[in-house]
Each structure stands twice: as C-alpha cells, then as structure tokens.
Design a protein around this motif. Sequence first.
Motif, PDB file in Angstrom:
ATOM      1  N   ARG A  73       0.919  -4.175  12.765  1.00 41.46           N
ATOM      2  CA  ARG A  73       0.672  -2.744  12.943  1.00 41.46           C
ATOM      3  C   ARG A  73      -0.310  -2.213  11.899  1.00 41.46           C
ATOM      4  O   ARG A  73      -0.551  -2.831  10.868  1.00 41.46           O
ATOM      5  CB  ARG A  73       1.970  -1.960  12.896  1.00 41.46           C
ATOM      6  CG  ARG A  73       2.613  -1.855  11.528  1.00 41.46           C
ATOM      7  CD  ARG A  73       3.736  -0.811  11.528  1.00 41.46           C
ATOM      8  NE  ARG A  73       4.362  -0.672  10.234  1.00 41.46           N
ATOM      9  CZ  ARG A  73       3.932   0.141   9.270  1.00 41.46           C
ATOM     10  NH1 ARG A  73       2.851   0.851   9.422  1.00 41.46           N
ATOM     11  NH2 ARG A  73       4.591   0.224   8.123  1.00 41.46           N
ATOM     12  N   LEU A  74      -0.823  -1.033  12.216  1.00 42.25           N
ATOM     13  CA  LEU A  74      -1.713  -0.315  11.320  1.00 42.25           C
ATOM     14  C   LEU A  74      -0.921   0.225  10.135  1.00 42.25           C
ATOM     15  O   LEU A  74       0.249   0.568  10.287  1.00 42.25           O
ATOM     16  CB  LEU A  74      -2.279   0.865  12.119  1.00 42.25           C
ATOM     17  CG  LEU A  74      -3.614   1.454  11.726  1.00 42.25           C
ATOM     18  CD1 LEU A  74      -4.719   0.431  11.898  1.00 42.25           C
ATOM     19  CD2 LEU A  74      -3.899   2.658  12.619  1.00 42.25           C
ATOM     20  N   TRP A  75      -1.539   0.286   8.954  1.00 42.11           N
ATOM     21  CA  TRP A  75      -0.893   0.927   7.803  1.00 42.11           C
ATOM     22  C   TRP A  75      -1.934   1.579   6.904  1.00 42.11           C
ATOM     23  O   TRP A  75      -3.044   1.091   6.773  1.00 42.11           O
ATOM     24  CB  TRP A  75      -0.018  -0.042   7.011  1.00 42.11           C
ATOM     25  CG  TRP A  75      -0.693  -1.260   6.450  1.00 42.11           C
ATOM     26  CD1 TRP A  75      -1.025  -2.393   7.128  1.00 42.11           C
ATOM     27  CD2 TRP A  75      -1.111  -1.486   5.100  1.00 42.11           C
ATOM     28  NE1 TRP A  75      -1.622  -3.299   6.283  1.00 42.11           N
ATOM     29  CE2 TRP A  75      -1.675  -2.776   5.038  1.00 42.11           C
ATOM     30  CE3 TRP A  75      -1.049  -0.725   3.946  1.00 42.11           C
ATOM     31  CZ2 TRP A  75      -2.190  -3.313   3.869  1.00 42.11           C
ATOM     32  CZ3 TRP A  75      -1.553  -1.263   2.767  1.00 42.11           C
ATOM     33  CH2 TRP A  75      -2.114  -2.543   2.741  1.00 42.11           C
ATOM     34  N   LYS A  76      -1.539   2.698   6.350  1.00 39.56           N
ATOM     35  CA  LYS A  76      -2.391   3.416   5.416  1.00 39.56           C
ATOM     36  C   LYS A  76      -1.971   3.003   4.017  1.00 39.56           C
ATOM     37  O   LYS A  76      -0.791   3.089   3.667  1.00 39.56           O
ATOM     38  CB  LYS A  76      -2.221   4.924   5.590  1.00 39.56           C
ATOM     39  CG  LYS A  76      -3.078   5.741   4.646  1.00 39.56           C
ATOM     40  CD  LYS A  76      -2.843   7.224   4.840  1.00 39.56           C
ATOM     41  CE  LYS A  76      -3.655   8.019   3.840  1.00 39.56           C
ATOM     42  NZ  LYS A  76      -3.292   9.432   3.875  1.00 39.56           N
ATOM     43  N   LYS A  77      -2.907   2.566   3.209  1.00 38.95           N
ATOM     44  CA  LYS A  77      -2.597   2.171   1.839  1.00 38.95           C
ATOM     45  C   LYS A  77      -1.998   3.356   1.108  1.00 38.95           C
ATOM     46  O   LYS A  77      -2.575   4.444   1.097  1.00 38.95           O
ATOM     47  CB  LYS A  77      -3.863   1.681   1.127  1.00 38.95           C
ATOM     48  CG  LYS A  77      -3.610   1.195  -0.277  1.00 38.95           C
ATOM     49  CD  LYS A  77      -2.744  -0.033  -0.296  1.00 38.95           C
ATOM     50  CE  LYS A  77      -2.567  -0.550  -1.713  1.00 38.95           C
ATOM     51  NZ  LYS A  77      -1.348  -1.306  -1.859  1.00 38.95           N
ATOM     52  N   GLY A  78      -0.813   3.145   0.559  1.00 36.26           N
ATOM     53  CA  GLY A  78      -0.131   4.193  -0.181  1.00 36.26           C
ATOM     54  C   GLY A  78       0.880   4.969   0.640  1.00 36.26           C
ATOM     55  O   GLY A  78       1.536   5.863   0.110  1.00 36.26           O
ATOM     56  N   GLU A  79       1.033   4.636   1.919  1.00 33.30           N
ATOM     57  CA  GLU A  79       1.956   5.413   2.750  1.00 33.30           C
ATOM     58  C   GLU A  79       3.395   5.302   2.264  1.00 33.30           C
ATOM     59  O   GLU A  79       4.181   6.221   2.480  1.00 33.30           O
ATOM     60  CB  GLU A  79       1.853   5.017   4.233  1.00 33.30           C
ATOM     61  CG  GLU A  79       2.310   3.608   4.566  1.00 33.30           C
ATOM     62  CD  GLU A  79       2.023   3.211   6.005  1.00 33.30           C
ATOM     63  OE1 GLU A  79       1.870   4.083   6.882  1.00 33.30           O
ATOM     64  OE2 GLU A  79       1.956   2.007   6.266  1.00 33.30           O
ATOM     65  N   ILE A  80       3.753   4.230   1.597  1.00 27.25           N
ATOM     66  CA  ILE A  80       5.096   4.070   1.047  1.00 27.25           C
ATOM     67  C   ILE A  80       5.078   4.278  -0.465  1.00 27.25           C
ATOM     68  O   ILE A  80       5.882   5.025  -1.008  1.00 27.25           O
ATOM     69  CB  ILE A  80       5.674   2.683   1.398  1.00 27.25           C
ATOM     70  CG1 ILE A  80       5.844   2.563   2.913  1.00 27.25           C
ATOM     71  CG2 ILE A  80       6.998   2.442   0.678  1.00 27.25           C
ATOM     72  CD1 ILE A  80       6.172   1.178   3.383  1.00 27.25           C
ATOM     73  N   HIS A  83       0.449   4.924  -3.760  1.00 29.79           N
ATOM     74  CA  HIS A  83      -0.714   4.343  -4.431  1.00 29.79           C
ATOM     75  C   HIS A  83      -1.861   4.187  -3.431  1.00 29.79           C
ATOM     76  O   HIS A  83      -2.287   3.089  -3.103  1.00 29.79           O
ATOM     77  CB  HIS A  83      -0.360   2.988  -5.055  1.00 29.79           C
ATOM     78  CG  HIS A  83       0.704   3.068  -6.089  1.00 29.79           C
ATOM     79  ND1 HIS A  83       1.237   1.954  -6.675  1.00 29.79           N
ATOM     80  CD2 HIS A  83       1.356   4.104  -6.659  1.00 29.79           C
ATOM     81  CE1 HIS A  83       2.169   2.314  -7.554  1.00 29.79           C
ATOM     82  NE2 HIS A  83       2.249   3.621  -7.545  1.00 29.79           N
ATOM     83  N   GLY A  84      -2.357   5.299  -2.939  1.00 26.84           N
ATOM     84  CA  GLY A  84      -3.401   5.295  -1.920  1.00 26.84           C
ATOM     85  C   GLY A  84      -4.771   4.954  -2.469  1.00 26.84           C
ATOM     86  O   GLY A  84      -4.969   4.821  -3.672  1.00 26.84           O
ATOM     87  N   GLN A  85      -5.708   4.825  -1.536  1.00 28.39           N
ATOM     88  CA  GLN A  85      -7.075   4.495  -1.905  1.00 28.39           C
ATOM     89  C   GLN A  85      -8.045   5.454  -1.222  1.00 28.39           C
ATOM     90  O   GLN A  85      -8.100   5.525   0.007  1.00 28.39           O
ATOM     91  CB  GLN A  85      -7.403   3.059  -1.492  1.00 28.39           C
ATOM     92  CG  GLN A  85      -6.566   2.028  -2.217  1.00 28.39           C
ATOM     93  CD  GLN A  85      -6.762   0.620  -1.700  1.00 28.39           C
ATOM     94  OE1 GLN A  85      -7.220   0.408  -0.578  1.00 28.39           O
ATOM     95  NE2 GLN A  85      -6.406  -0.354  -2.519  1.00 28.39           N
TER      96      GLN A  85
END
Length: 159
Positions: A73-80, A83-85
């Motif tokens: 599946r798709l995931w957004k960095k930092g969604e959990i 620590h996003g980008q």
Amino acid sequence: MSDKSPFAPQGTPDQVEEGRVFAPKFDSNGLIGCIVTDAWTAEVLMFAHMNPEALAKTITTGEAWYFSRSRGRLWKKGEISGHGQRVVEMRVDCDQDALMLRVEQAGAGACHTGRESCFYRSVPLYEPPGRTTTLNFVGEKKFDPAKVYGDPESGETDE
C-alpha cells in the motif's frame, strides 16, 4: 504502466536521456526506486519505492509518499512517526528509472530503527565476503522506535 498514468510514456533513448519530458520508467511491478538524501547535509537517509500514485502525490503535495512492498500500500513518510519529509528537490537519472529526493527531514530520523539514516552499517571492504562478514555500526539511535511506533509486532512503521 496503465493508460491512466499521469506521466508520459518512455520515448526513444535520445528523448529519454536528453529531452525535457518527464517519462519515469517503472519496473515490471509498477515501481521506481527512490534515493532520499537530506537537503542540507547530503546524508543518504533511505531508499524506497514509488508507484505512479505515490510519485504523483509527492509532486503535487511536496511531501514524500512511497509504496510499501511489504504492506502492498501507499504510505506518507511520517504518517505514524511524525518524522515526515518535505521535498526540496526531485531529480531523475539519465534513463529515468531512478529518482532522488532532497528532503527536509522532520523529527529525529528517517529510519524506523530509531536512527537518522537507514544506512547505519558499513560493510568491510578488502576482505573476502562470507557468512561471517561482520557489519560495522556507523549510526547511533536518535529516538526510541517503541515510543514512536508503539507495538513493534504490528508492522506499522514509516519503514
């Protein structure tokens, strides 16, 4: 690649290598590899895959989105982790089958093991490789993954 892809199809080698049209070459699984570096230090933070949807979301939002092969599946960095980008720049290689993101990394690190970079071990060189090759740790933990992600058995991480 589906006909619904927002990206141009690959043209001739000259068009792909010298042209201005973005025509990413996805592999047989519909993925393209992506190297992620810190925009200011140039440290390699991680390697991930994108499918056309993740690539389009990354371009549209300026936030890093990836495709998890393990979770499908798709995931957004930092969604959990939080620590996003934020993408500062995206580059494509000469034959358009690999991407490089320069990002501003939020939080203490990009790696789900608690380190700044997923590349925290070095492989010794000038020795014959074998089953007893010992890796050298070159990156320290910056955060406690259990506190950021919770139960490690859940498998839900920012990879």
